[in-house]
Design an enzyme around this catalytic site. Structure first.
Site, PDB file in Angstrom:
ATOM      1  N   GLY A 230       0.816  -1.274  -0.100  1.00 36.52           N
ATOM      2  CA  GLY A 230       0.092  -0.038  -0.153  1.00 36.52           C
ATOM      3  C   GLY A 230       0.731   1.334   0.147  1.00 36.52           C
ATOM      4  O   GLY A 230       2.134   1.177   0.263  1.00 36.52           O
TER       5      GLY A 230
ATOM      6  N   SER B 186       3.187  -0.645   8.301  1.00 38.77           N
ATOM      7  CA  SER B 186       4.275  -0.830   9.409  1.00 38.77           C
ATOM      8  C   SER B 186       3.533  -1.142  10.709  1.00 38.77           C
ATOM      9  O   SER B 186       3.510  -2.080  11.541  1.00 38.77           O
ATOM     10  CB  SER B 186       5.246  -0.056   9.590  1.00 38.77           C
ATOM     11  OG  SER B 186       6.076   0.202   8.553  1.00 38.77           O
TER      12      SER B 186
ATOM     13  N   SER C  54       5.783  -1.699  -2.218  1.00 41.33           N
ATOM     14  CA  SER C  54       5.701  -2.679  -3.359  1.00 41.33           C
ATOM     15  C   SER C  54       4.749  -2.232  -4.729  1.00 41.33           C
ATOM     16  O   SER C  54       3.670  -3.087  -4.597  1.00 41.33           O
ATOM     17  CB  SER C  54       5.559  -4.171  -2.933  1.00 41.33           C
ATOM     18  OG  SER C  54       4.676  -4.290  -2.143  1.00 41.33           O
TER      19      SER C  54
HETATM   20  N1  LIG Z   1      10.015   7.908  -3.765  1.00 46.59           N
HETATM   21  C1  LIG Z   1       9.640   7.211  -2.749  1.00 46.59           C
HETATM   22  N2  LIG Z   1       8.289   6.572  -3.051  1.00 46.59           N
HETATM   23  C2  LIG Z   1       7.913   5.937  -1.750  1.00 46.59           C
HETATM   24  N3  LIG Z   1       8.369   5.537  -0.618  1.00 46.59           N
HETATM   25  C3  LIG Z   1       9.439   6.551  -0.580  1.00 46.59           C
HETATM   26  C4  LIG Z   1      10.116   7.147  -1.655  1.00 46.59           C
HETATM   27  N4  LIG Z   1      11.293   7.902  -0.936  1.00 46.59           N
HETATM   28  C5  LIG Z   1      11.458   7.611   0.328  1.00 46.59           C
HETATM   29  N5  LIG Z   1      10.247   6.545   0.626  1.00 46.59           N
HETATM   30  C6  LIG Z   1      10.286   5.866   1.941  1.00 46.59           C
HETATM   31  O1  LIG Z   1      10.704   4.600   1.853  1.00 46.59           O
HETATM   32  C7  LIG Z   1       9.512   3.939   2.181  1.00 46.59           C
HETATM   33  C8  LIG Z   1       9.356   2.857   0.772  1.00 46.59           C
HETATM   34  O2  LIG Z   1      10.296   1.837   0.709  1.00 46.59           O
HETATM   35  P1  LIG Z   1       9.949   0.545   0.064  1.00 46.59           P
HETATM   36  O3  LIG Z   1      11.298  -0.286   0.269  1.00 46.59           O
HETATM   37  O4  LIG Z   1       8.589  -0.169   0.833  1.00 46.59           O
HETATM   38  O5  LIG Z   1       9.605   0.907  -1.295  1.00 46.59           O
HETATM   39  S1  LIG Z   1       9.258  -0.164  -2.342  1.00 46.59           S
HETATM   40  O6  LIG Z   1       8.652  -1.317  -1.903  1.00 46.59           O
HETATM   41  O7  LIG Z   1      10.631  -0.628  -3.147  1.00 46.59           O
HETATM   42  O8  LIG Z   1       8.702   0.766  -3.523  1.00 46.59           O
HETATM   43  C9  LIG Z   1       8.485   4.616   2.528  1.00 46.59           C
HETATM   44  O9  LIG Z   1       8.162   3.965   3.466  1.00 46.59           O
HETATM   45  P2  LIG Z   1       6.618   3.906   4.399  1.00 46.59           P
HETATM   46  O10 LIG Z   1       6.270   5.218   4.269  1.00 46.59           O
HETATM   47  O11 LIG Z   1       6.590   2.971   5.445  1.00 46.59           O
HETATM   48  O12 LIG Z   1       5.642   3.209   3.106  1.00 46.59           O
HETATM   49  C10 LIG Z   1       9.011   5.891   2.573  1.00 46.59           C
HETATM   50  O13 LIG Z   1       9.278   6.427   4.075  1.00 46.59           O
HETATM   51  N1  LIG Z   2      -5.760   2.389  11.187  1.00 45.77           N
HETATM   52  C1  LIG Z   2      -5.167   3.734  11.461  1.00 45.77           C
HETATM   53  N2  LIG Z   2      -5.812   4.438  11.857  1.00 45.77           N
HETATM   54  C2  LIG Z   2      -5.522   5.745  12.092  1.00 45.77           C
HETATM   55  N3  LIG Z   2      -4.046   6.031  12.079  1.00 45.77           N
HETATM   56  C3  LIG Z   2      -3.219   4.861  11.518  1.00 45.77           C
HETATM   57  C4  LIG Z   2      -3.721   3.575  11.281  1.00 45.77           C
HETATM   58  N4  LIG Z   2      -2.710   2.719  10.909  1.00 45.77           N
HETATM   59  C5  LIG Z   2      -1.906   3.368  10.830  1.00 45.77           C
HETATM   60  N5  LIG Z   2      -2.055   4.868  11.334  1.00 45.77           N
HETATM   61  C6  LIG Z   2      -1.000   5.882  11.625  1.00 45.77           C
HETATM   62  O1  LIG Z   2      -0.811   6.350  10.336  1.00 45.77           O
HETATM   63  C7  LIG Z   2       0.704   6.715  10.174  1.00 45.77           C
HETATM   64  C8  LIG Z   2       1.460   5.863   8.994  1.00 45.77           C
HETATM   65  O2  LIG Z   2       1.446   4.176   9.396  1.00 45.77           O
HETATM   66  P1  LIG Z   2       2.568   3.582   9.065  1.00 45.77           P
HETATM   67  O3  LIG Z   2       2.236   2.143   9.654  1.00 45.77           O
HETATM   68  O4  LIG Z   2       3.941   4.179   9.278  1.00 45.77           O
HETATM   69  O5  LIG Z   2       2.551   3.403   7.502  1.00 45.77           O
HETATM   70  P2  LIG Z   2       3.256   3.012   6.368  1.00 45.77           P
HETATM   71  O6  LIG Z   2       4.031   1.565   6.926  1.00 45.77           O
HETATM   72  O7  LIG Z   2       2.306   2.040   5.443  1.00 45.77           O
HETATM   73  O8  LIG Z   2       3.954   3.952   5.721  1.00 45.77           O
HETATM   74  C9  LIG Z   2       1.328   6.453  11.530  1.00 45.77           C
HETATM   75  O9  LIG Z   2       1.302   7.636  12.095  1.00 45.77           O
HETATM   76  C10 LIG Z   2       0.405   5.413  12.274  1.00 45.77           C
HETATM   77  O10 LIG Z   2       0.122   5.627  13.637  1.00 45.77           O
END
Ligand SMILES: Nc1ncnc2c1ncn2[C@@H]1O[C@H](COP(=O)(O)OS(=O)(=O)O)[C@@H](OP(=O)(O)O)[C@H]1O
Ligand SMILES: Nc1ncnc2c1ncn2[C@@H]1O[C@H](COP(=O)(O)OP(=O)(O)O)[C@@H](O)[C@H]1O
Length: 229
Positions: free
Chosen positions: A34, A41, A125
């Site tokens: 997502g 996470s 992903s």
């Molecule tokens: N350009 C760009 N696009 C998306 N995300 C970005 C980017 N640059 C940095 N980040 C940070 O890196 C986390 C995503 O890494 P991933 O290894 O999950 O990405 S991927 O599956 O290869 O697309 C992602 O973590 P999450 O927010 O936990 O999803 C971001 O914090």
């Molecule tokens: N079901 C939910 N309702 C409200 N806030 C949420 C929920 N799930 C995650 N959050 C909040 O959203 C933010 C992003 O969550 P995170 O788990 O880091 O997302 P991702 O790993 O997809 O980037 C965090 O601040 C988290 O506390």
């Protein structure tokens, strides 16, 4: 150049079934996907906690953490390994970099599952093809049903409003390129095993419980303690 036929698979005495029997559980991969900020996470973390309480053997592979090691960016490799190595093996967020990121994680996840672990992964992903490849790797080293895709379908507006790391703000300002959902695509799963709909009401604990219920329904987790406990 290495000839693939020079590399021969070595059969091992202790197989997956033996490892799983010792743990009293089946190894699987639960693949969260997502947008950034959708809750991957948080929900995967909560699910691991709930599984842990049930005495299950688990591991959680999380994008942000894995990009500090196995899939480090070029800047994280330069000092230790030099420019050429960093440019060749460091990963960013272009389509090919993401493909390699998911390929590495997919292989690691398949290994973890074959160790008998309930393997949770949390990566953006964004490409269907990359996720489908992981499904194939996991199923071919185990069985159909060993890969469960969990689509954390939180709408972009909510993810952007949360913006816990300030990345959406930077992406909107053009300071981060190829940002998923803003300047890069996200290909939603067509038939995920589990769909956590973008319901702002559901707490992470409830969403994790929803995944746990599906694992239970599929016989991956039972409510009783694992064998030997
Ligand atoms: N350009 C760009 N696009 C998306 N995300 C970005 C980017 N640059 C940095 N980040 C940070 O890196 C986390 C995503 O890494 P991933 O290894 O999950 O990405 S991927 O599956 O290869 O697309 C992602 O973590 P999450 O927010 O936990 O999803 C971001 O914090
Ligand atoms: N079901 C939910 N309702 C409200 N806030 C949420 C929920 N799930 C995650 N959050 C909040 O959203 C933010 C992003 O969550 P995170 O788990 O880091 O997302 P991702 O790993 O997809 O980037 C965090 O601040 C988290 O506390």
């Amino acid at each position: 150049m290495t000839n693939p036929s020079d590399i021969v698979w070595h059969e091992q005495t202790v197989d997956r079934a033996a490892r799983e029997a010792n743990l009293g559980q089946r190894g699987v991969v639960v693949w969260f996907t997502g947008l950034s900020g959708c809750g991957k996470s948080t929900v995967a973390n909560e699910l691991e906690h709930q599984l842990n309480q049930l005495g299950r053997a688990t591991i959680l592979l999380d994008g942000d953490n894995i990009r500090h090691g196995l899939c480090a960016p070029p800047s994280g490799l330069r000092d230790e390994h030099g420019e050429e190595f960093a440019d060749r093996f460091g990963l960013g967020f272009g389509a090919i970099d993401r493909e390699e990121n998911i390929r590495r994680i997919g292989s690691v996840a398949a290994l973890m599952a074959s160790a008998g672990l309930i393997t949770l992964t949390a990566f953006v992903s964004p490409y269907r093809k990359d996720r489908d490849r992981v499904r194939k790797i996991v199923e071919s080293s185990g069985a159909v049903g060993d890969f469960l895709e969990v689509f954390v379908d939180t709408p972009l507006e909510i993810c952007e409003a949360r913006d816990p790391k300030g990345l959406y703000k930077k992406a909107r300002a053009g300071e981060i390129k190829n940002f998923t959902g803003i300047s890069d695509p996200y290909e939603a799963p067509k038939q995920p095993e589990i769909h956590l709909a973008g319901n702002a009401e559901a707490t992470p604990r409830q969403q994790a419980a929803e995944v746990l219920a599906e694992l239970t329904r599929r016989g991956i987790v039972s409510v009783s303690a694992p064998q030997g406990q």
